[in-house]
Design a protein around this motif. Structure first.
Motif: not given
Ligand code: ASP
Length: 434
Positions: A76-81, A181-187, A189-194
């Motif tokens: 999604g962050s690449g925009g082609n989901i 993918t609609h969140l601010q980067h700082e929010d 990122e930790p979710l993605f890492k988790f």
């Protein structure tokens, strides 16, 4: 001494299990005759198999959730989901329909439900006069199918996870990943890492569990052989062979053609690479339980990216069931023949449509398609009790159809990866680059 590859270990375990199971069956009066210290062999086999199966099931919920969230958020962050999602669904729909039609054609041709031109109902101890049956045809089935789809949006996600309702969990995870993918980067990122961390841990646990696969598989297969044996009435044996032939046709003709001409990969090299997953599917009869192995094998042996596999495979394990759909259609047609039901275009169309829809909702667990077959039987007006005769061969056919389910998912993921321009280990003309 070089270590024997896992798929060989599993294959040897299956052969040993069949031999050992058949010997035990021959020398015991019934499946529960005491074997070792008063405990029946079948209980020992089933115990060993159950531990292996439990271990695989144990990681399903965190695996599905984390892999889909990471997959969707990553893509999604690449925009082609959109492109990936639509391609996946289109591929699933087309291959499932192809599988169903193969089942339909084979059962119409072989006609296992007739013996010497007469419906085999009497031989199979099925009794319900066709007149009663025809009256029941009207207006059945739609409600039950709707029920399957209602589960896609579960009112309680924790309950859905606890009850193994994977469709609900998948739907939730897709939304979760998408909105990350609609969140601010700082929010985000930790979710993605988790979630990515959870996913990595699940894959490591899979590797550990798979070390025990040969022992688990031995237990599972030996228990089946002791319990069901090989004897069965002729029409059932013909039916079972016809199903196996149809499954083979789909696996070694339809899917390889798509791999070759759309994916531009070597079909049989892909099949060989996927063999650990296919054999696990064969012995567990569960697409969901096999999922960790399917992901691991597809990424490591076929070389598909984690981005594609973590989206396509968890979805496919529940939604894309080529073998199951084929079996549902074949089983309903067989029973309809055995009951002497007139197989009009309407009846066949109903069977095909409901097989297609229900195969999407069927859970990836052993014998799950029996529920879907019950829905089809009700829809065409046949008594649900007829499912009983299918039980004779259900486990063996379940093993075969589950392997085909996994093979269908793997083919889809490989083709989609290639359409996205990925280089795999099985691509045509890529062998030397390995
Ligand atoms: N056992 C199958 C699977 O898990 C479902 C079924 O056909 O019963 O894929």
């Amino acid at each position: 001494m070089p270590k024997l590859a896992l798929h060989w270990q599993v294959l040897i375990a299956i052969v040993l299990a069949v031999t050992f199971g058949a010997t035990v069956k021959q020398y015991t009066t019934d499946a529960f005759t005491p074997g070792v210290w008063g405990v029946s062999y079948v209980s020992i086999f089933a115990f060993v198999g159950a531990i292996f199966l439990n271990a695989l099931k144990m990681i399903i919920v965190p695996l599905i959730t984390s892999s889909i969230i990471v997959g969707v958020a990553g893509i999604g962050s690449g925009g082609n989901i959109g492109a990936l999602g639509w391609r996946t669904l289109l591929f699933y729909a087309v291959t499932t329909l192809a599988a169903i039609l193969i089942g339909l054609i084979v059962i119409n041709t072989v006609a296992p439900g007739y013996v010497d031109g007469e419906p085999a109902g009497a031989i199979l101890a099925l009794d319900a006069p066709p007149e009663d049956i025809s009256e029941k045809i009207e207006g059945k089935g739609a409600g039950d199918v709707a029920e399957l789809f209602k589960r896609m949006v579960p009112p309680n996600i924790v309950k859905a996870a606890a009850e193994g309702q994977m469709l609900g969990l998948i739907f939730f995870s897709i939304l979760f990943g998408y909105f990350m993918t609609h969140l601010q980067h700082e929010d985000a990122e930790p979710l993605f890492k988790f979630w990515n961390g959870v996913f990595q841990v699940m894959m490591k646990m899979t590797e550990l569990i798979m070390k025990f696969a040969p022992i688990g598989v031995f237990g599972l297969v030996a228990a089946v052989v002791v319990e069901t044996g090989f004897a069965a009435a002729r029409p059932l044996a013909v039916f079972a062979l016809a199903v196996v032939a149809a499954l083979l046709l789909h696996s070694v003709v339809t899917l390889p053609l798509l791999l070759r001409f759309i994916g531009r990969v070597k079909p049989f090299a892909t099949m060989r690479a996927m063999s650990p997953a296919l054999l696990t599917a064969f012995s567990t009869s569960s697409s969901s339980a096999t999922l960790p192995v399917t992901m691991d094998t597809l990424e490591k042996k076929v070389g598909v990216s984690n981005e594609v596999s973590s989206f396509v495979l968890p979805l496919g394990a529940t939604v894309n069931m080529n073998g199951t759909a084929l079996y549902e259609c074949a089983a309903a047609m067989f029973l309809a023949q055995a009951y002497g039901l007139e197989l009009t275009f309407g009846v066949q169309f109903t069977i095909v449509t409901i097989a297609l829809l229900t195969s999407i909702g069927v859970a990836g667990v052993p014998s799950a398609s029996l529920v879907a077959i019950a829905i089809i039987l009700t829809a065409v007006g046949l008594p649900v009790e007829a499912i009983g005769v299918l039980m004779v061969f259900d486990r063996v056919l379940d093993m075969c159809r589950t392997s085909v389910n996994i093979w269908g998912d793997a083919c889809c993921a490989t083709i989609i990866a290639r359409l996205r321009g990925e280089t795999t280990k099985v691509g045509i003309g890529e062998a030397r680059r390995r």
